[in-house]
Scaffold this motif. Structure first.
Motif, PDB file in Angstrom:
ATOM      1  N   PRO B 176       0.822  -1.212   0.000  1.00 21.51           N
ATOM      2  CA  PRO B 176       0.000   0.000   0.000  1.00 21.51           C
ATOM      3  C   PRO B 176       0.860   1.267   0.000  1.00 21.51           C
ATOM      4  O   PRO B 176       1.862   1.344   0.717  1.00 21.51           O
ATOM      5  CB  PRO B 176      -0.790  -0.097   1.312  1.00 21.51           C
ATOM      6  N   ASP B 178       0.239   3.988   1.307  1.00 21.49           N
ATOM      7  CA  ASP B 178       0.225   4.665   2.617  1.00 21.49           C
ATOM      8  C   ASP B 178       1.495   4.379   3.418  1.00 21.49           C
ATOM      9  O   ASP B 178       1.992   5.246   4.129  1.00 21.49           O
ATOM     10  CB  ASP B 178      -0.992   4.214   3.437  1.00 21.49           C
ATOM     11  N   PHE B 179       2.004   3.155   3.314  1.00 17.08           N
ATOM     12  CA  PHE B 179       3.238   2.802   4.042  1.00 17.08           C
ATOM     13  C   PHE B 179       4.387   3.713   3.612  1.00 17.08           C
ATOM     14  O   PHE B 179       5.142   4.215   4.432  1.00 17.08           O
ATOM     15  CB  PHE B 179       3.651   1.361   3.745  1.00 17.08           C
ATOM     16  N   GLU B 181       4.126   6.619   1.990  1.00 18.85           N
ATOM     17  CA  GLU B 181       3.846   8.030   2.257  1.00 18.85           C
ATOM     18  C   GLU B 181       4.055   8.357   3.734  1.00 18.85           C
ATOM     19  O   GLU B 181       4.523   9.450   4.075  1.00 18.85           O
ATOM     20  CB  GLU B 181       2.433   8.363   1.811  1.00 18.85           C
TER      21      GLU B 181
END
Lengths: 359, 287
Positions: B176, B178-179, B181
């Motif tokens: 993902p 998100d990891f 970012e």
């Protein structure tokens, strides 16, 4: 802590797709601001531009009075909590929280002190050596918050942080985030599509749609004085009823029936009368109350909630939700009269969908 | 709360399950497959335990088993040299392939840039060219660069592989954003994000790539044979084949060398396969 200022901020993707359209917003130091709106309204894009994860197409972004348009996320000294936690499965809770300090110049003892303090605040001390797989959803979200906390940022950004939690845990975490804000006093920008979260957490709510800001105000202001139909229906649960009406000399007609309402001047002949379900009461004991706004409808369904019952009624072709107090549960198919005090009504121009002065 | 089932019914179900025709066919096919795969290995082990006079006696269990072949091979300096060469080349190539393939795969999976798809297609298209066709250009290149009969010459074609890039890209796509970012907000640079965050999340892919690359390089025969002309630089497969050419086919020595050559591959597999299993478990528990 810091102020955050958005001046004409915009985001354009690819060949002119505008995700955010020149929005202006001033967020005060220590304020809890919630960006709310349906999917695709630009709230997450706005948050990501504040974080530095998304390039800014136009306008100016200031954090603490400094223009940060061209700064990397790290230089902005903000922390972000993501929807899916973004805590690393290969690290322990201690390592995850400490990861926020990876590039910090603090020595190891100071780092450990901060990690322990954050864990203590969030009730994670017993779990410091566990891996995320051995934690519940709420604990994982707390780890993500802990990782943000240790950095001592000037602002926290939350991107739908409670969406993956069940209803009970969400309510619990909501309170914890609120307490955390009260304790730390750090500026928070919080994105959600859940109006309950927005109402319960925010100092101010920013309602967004199609990349525009529709309204900014306190939860009470938005609830009491929505500027248009979208905000009126988005804020409050169940959503506000909107009854189509036509202006007449003495009031309005709703589905061919004359109803007395004192209307303000201005606006077109086609109106939408807004009334919140909790102020739209089905109560035979109050029938015939003089001056009340009363509408007849046929009961379509009932939802007994204990202290009250939600009564779904059909007023002509329009569906509305009213409330029956106590243990009064009308029968399905029964014709009932739902009443509201004139002061509780909201008026909207059916064409422009904008609010008119309240009666 | 548990439900206590009728023991007779349970036994009946068990018996029915045991004699299901599909299950019998499955087990039979698996058994035949197992026998086909294991038999040559058993004969290799068996032959390595026989003396020169017994090798054409096709009994699986040697009449007079002996470890003399192992003593002879291990005390032969050439074998140890080839063993070292193969180990060095396979380890270096594996480390290099894991490093570069992961980096390229990560770049293709997680960065948006013009021509990204074209680059990926160009890399993939090299998978369609058989190794035999590449040997001549490799050789000409090695000759021009002075890499003939060097470790570098043996290793360079396997130091970055199209298959590895493809494998790693596919795995990195499942990480993902998100990891990454979150790490970006925490102030890590792109190399640190790749190394500290993305790489540990694709451990199963790294393990699989390491196993494939190590095995490929350990058993490589054709290219090392072409590019080396000094016995000192032979790899194990090339060296073992020289037993057959130079010394009137000493099968017992070849089999002994081959048996010893399987040990590192077994070790690599046993060490790395648990990371594959752990990685699958991690992925299953996430979110």
């Amino acid at each position: 802590m810091a102020t955050i200022t958005l001046e004409g901020l915009s985001k354009v993707y690819g060949k002119g797709v505008k995700a955010v359209r020149e929005i202006d917003l001033d967020i005060a130091d220590g304020e809890f601001v919630v960006l709310v709106g349906p999917s695709g309204c630009g709230k997450s894009t706005t948050l990501r531009m504040i974080a530095g994860l998304e390039e800014i197409s136009g306008g100016t972004l200031k954090i603490g009075g400094r223009v940060v348009n061209m700064q990397d996320p790290k230089q902005r000294n903000i922390a972000m909590v993501f929807q899916n936690y973004a805590i690393y499965p290969h690290m322990t809770v201690r390592q995850n929280i400490g990861f926020g300090l990876y590039t910090s110049k603090l020595d190891k003892a100071q780092k450990n002190q901060r990690i322990d303090a954050a864990a203590e605040t969030l009730g994670l001390t017993p779990y410091l050596e566990r891996r995320p797989a051995a934690l519940s959803g709420g604990q994982r979200q707390r780890v993500a918050i802990g990782r943000a906390m240790v950095r001592d940022p000037v602002a926290f950004l939350f991107d739908e942080p409670l969406s993956n939690l069940d209803a009970q845990l969400r309510a619990q975490m909501r309170i914890e985030i609120k307490r955390l804000h009260q304790r730390l006093g750090t500026t928070i920008v919080y994105v959600t599509h859940d109006q309950v979260e927005a109402m319960t957490l925010a100092d101010r709510i920013v309602v967004m749609r199609d990349g525009d800001i529709l309204q900014v105000g306190s939860p009470t202001e938005l609830y009491e004085n929505p500027v248009d139909i979208f905000t009126a229906r988005f804020i409050g649960s169940p959503a506000m009823n909107l009854l189509p009406a036509t202006r007449t000399a003495g009031g309005v007609t709703i589905d061919g029936t004359s109803v007395q309402v004192a209307l303000p001047a201005g606006g077109g002949d086609k109106l939408l009368i807004g009334v919140r379900p909790h102020e739209f009461v089905v109560d035979p004991s109050r029938a015939g109350q003089p001056g009340a706004f009363a509408v007849e409808g046929v009961v379509d369904a009932v939802e007994p909630l204990g202290p009250e019952t939600l009564v779904h009624i059909k007023v002509g072709a329009t569906e509305a939700i009213a409330t029956a107090p106590g243990r009064v549960v009308p029968a399905v198919g029964q014709t009932v009269t739902a009443m509201a005090q004139p002061g509780s009504l909201h008026l909207f121009d059916a064409k422009t969908e904008k609010a008119l002065p309240r009666p | 709360m548990t439900t206590v089932a009728d023991p007779q019914a349970a036994e009946h179900r068990l018996n029915r399950a045991a004699i299901r025709p599909g299950r019998i066919i499955t087990w039979t096919l698996l058994f035949i497959g197992g026998v086909i795969m294991v038999t040559p290995l058993l004969y290799m082990l068996s032959t390595s335990l026989k003396s020169a006079g017994q090798i054409y006696d096709l009994q699986l269990i040697p009449a007079n088993p002996t470890l003399n072949n192992y003593i002879a091979v291990l005390s032969d300096g050439r074998f140890m040299r080839w063993f070292f060469n193969s180990t060095f080349i396979a380890v270096c190539s594996t480390l290099s392939a894991v490093f570069f393939d992961s980096m390229v795969g990560y770049t293709l999976a997680k960065f948006q840039f013009r021509g990204r798809f074209l680059v990926f297609i160009a890399i993939l298209s090299t998978l369609m060219i058989p190794t035999e066709m590449l040997v001549i250009p490799w050789y000409l290149m090695s000759a021009q660069l002075g890499w003939i009969n060097t470790y570098w010459g043996i290793m360079f074609p396997g130091m970055i592989t199209a298959f590895g890039v493809f494998l790693m890209k596919q795995f990195f796509e499942s990480v993902p954003d998100d990891f990454l970012e979150a790490a970006r907000i925490d102030g890590l640079n792109e190399f640190q994000i790749w190394w500290k965050v993305a790489m540990p999340l694709v451990t199963p892919a790294i393990s699989a790539l390491a196993i494939f690359t190590f095995l490929g390089n350990w058993t490589a025969f054709f290219w090392p044979l072409i590019v080396t002309n000094s016995r000192e630089l032979y790899t194990l497969p090339v060296g073992l084949s020289s037993f057959a050419v130079e010394q009137s086919i000493q099968w017992e020595m070849i089999m002994t060398g081959a048996a010893l050559a399987t040990i590192p591959t077994l070790i690599v597999f046993l060490v790395l396969q648990r990371y594959i299993v752990r990685g699958v478990m991690l992925a299953g528990l996430k979110g």
